[in-house]
Write an enzyme that holds these catalytic residues in place. Sequence first.
Site, short mmCIF file in Angstrom:
data_model
loop_
_atom_site.label_atom_id
_atom_site.label_comp_id
_atom_site.label_asym_id
_atom_site.label_seq_id
_atom_site.Cartn_x
_atom_site.Cartn_y
_atom_site.Cartn_z
N HIS A 183 -7.47 7.38 -1.71
CA HIS A 183 -7.85 5.12 -1.40
C HIS A 183 -9.48 5.27 -1.92
O HIS A 183 -9.42 4.63 -3.31
CB HIS A 183 -8.08 4.55 -0.79
CG HIS A 183 -6.77 4.73 0.16
ND1 HIS A 183 -6.56 5.21 1.44
CD2 HIS A 183 -5.38 4.20 -0.20
CE1 HIS A 183 -5.04 5.22 1.54
NE2 HIS A 183 -4.38 4.25 0.08
N LYS B 160 4.99 -1.58 8.07
CA LYS B 160 4.75 -1.07 8.43
C LYS B 160 4.02 -1.34 10.29
O LYS B 160 3.34 -1.59 9.96
CB LYS B 160 2.71 -0.56 8.30
CG LYS B 160 3.87 0.50 7.07
CD LYS B 160 3.22 1.10 5.76
CE LYS B 160 3.59 1.51 4.87
NZ LYS B 160 2.50 1.78 3.20
N1 COA Z 1 -4.41 7.88 -2.43
C1 COA Z 1 -3.60 7.85 -1.78
N2 COA Z 1 -2.46 7.82 -1.04
C2 COA Z 1 -2.38 5.78 -1.61
C3 COA Z 1 -2.90 5.91 -2.76
C4 COA Z 1 -4.46 6.58 -3.38
N3 COA Z 1 -4.51 5.84 -4.19
N4 COA Z 1 -2.43 4.90 -3.35
C5 COA Z 1 -1.51 4.24 -1.86
N5 COA Z 1 -1.37 5.15 -1.58
C6 COA Z 1 -0.40 5.66 -0.21
C7 COA Z 1 -0.96 4.91 0.72
O1 COA Z 1 -1.86 5.91 1.88
C8 COA Z 1 0.57 4.92 1.28
O2 COA Z 1 0.93 5.38 2.67
P1 COA Z 1 1.96 5.92 3.82
O3 COA Z 1 2.73 5.32 3.54
O4 COA Z 1 1.96 7.03 3.85
O5 COA Z 1 1.13 4.98 5.32
C9 COA Z 1 1.15 4.02 0.60
O6 COA Z 1 0.85 4.78 -0.47
C10 COA Z 1 1.46 2.42 0.25
O7 COA Z 1 0.66 2.75 0.58
P2 COA Z 1 -0.62 1.42 0.32
O8 COA Z 1 -0.88 1.22 -0.41
O9 COA Z 1 -1.50 1.21 1.96
O10 COA Z 1 0.28 -0.26 -0.24
P3 COA Z 1 1.32 -0.65 1.33
O11 COA Z 1 2.45 0.06 0.98
O12 COA Z 1 1.16 -0.40 2.86
O13 COA Z 1 0.93 -1.98 1.11
C11 COA Z 1 0.69 -4.58 0.58
C12 COA Z 1 1.55 -3.20 1.22
C13 COA Z 1 -0.17 -4.65 2.34
C14 COA Z 1 -0.40 -4.48 0.17
C15 COA Z 1 1.08 -5.81 1.10
O14 COA Z 1 3.24 -5.17 1.80
C16 COA Z 1 1.03 -6.68 1.20
O15 COA Z 1 0.64 -7.59 -0.08
N6 COA Z 1 1.03 -7.14 2.29
C17 COA Z 1 0.36 -8.55 2.26
C18 COA Z 1 1.83 -10.30 2.44
C19 COA Z 1 2.07 -10.47 0.92
O16 COA Z 1 1.68 -11.30 0.48
N7 COA Z 1 3.60 -10.24 1.33
C20 COA Z 1 4.67 -10.30 -0.20
C21 COA Z 1 4.07 -9.25 -1.54
S1 COA Z 1 4.77 -9.34 -2.62
#
Ligand code: COA
Length: 159
Positions: A17, A41
């Site tokens: 990240h 999550k």
């Molecule tokens: N390096 C390491 N790991 C990474 C990474 C990077 N550069 N980029 C992503 N990841 C990992 C994260 O650690 C996470 O791992 P995990 O699943 O094992 O916990 C995974 O990839 C993806 O996670 P993240 O990037 O945190 O995204 P997410 O899927 O958890 O989050 C949101 C998605 C929160 C951004 C999305 O649900 C959201 O926008 N929510 C708000 C409500 C909304 O607007 N909804 C409509 C969306 S269309």
Amino acid sequence: MRKVIYPGTFDPVTYGHIDIVRRAIDLFDEVNVTIAVNPNKAVTLFTADERIFLLKESLKEFDNVYVDYFTGLTVDHAREVGAVGIIRGLRAVSDFEFEFQMALMNRKLAGDIATIFLMPHEKYTYLNSSLIRNLANLKSDVSDFVPPCVQEALAKKFK
Ligand code: COA
């Protein structure tokens, strides 16, 4: 002043990240790293306050990078803070489908907010927060993957 938000669960923040934040701040004037809620999550290892603390601590070397938290739609938050776009990291082909759907849905919801994909260094492409939590739970060394403050926080959770 071109501002972007970088939303995610960050449970916990990793060097992958941080690598994305570094790339984003090279391109934009301000990056808001935003702890957002992924409904799939609902249960996290770290509370929102703990994740905010760990992100702030991990990103303190950067100027113009801020950390916040919100519970609504990412595009609404982007608008609220005056961001022109949403940063997302793409690590591998497996990320693509979900990211593509989310980017198109966000574009449908707010056509003026762009999604910008950045690729982390290849040494982080296999990294994710679940793997880190699993490794830490098994008392494995995670120092190659997360900053010292996160290592300490994980050690406390799994002592
Ligand atoms: N390096 C390491 N790991 C990474 C990474 C990077 N550069 N980029 C992503 N990841 C990992 C994260 O650690 C996470 O791992 P995990 O699943 O094992 O916990 C995974 O990839 C993806 O996670 P993240 O990037 O945190 O995204 P997410 O899927 O958890 O989050 C949101 C998605 C929160 C951004 C999305 O649900 C959201 O926008 N929510 C708000 C409500 C909304 O607007 N909804 C409509 C969306 S269309």
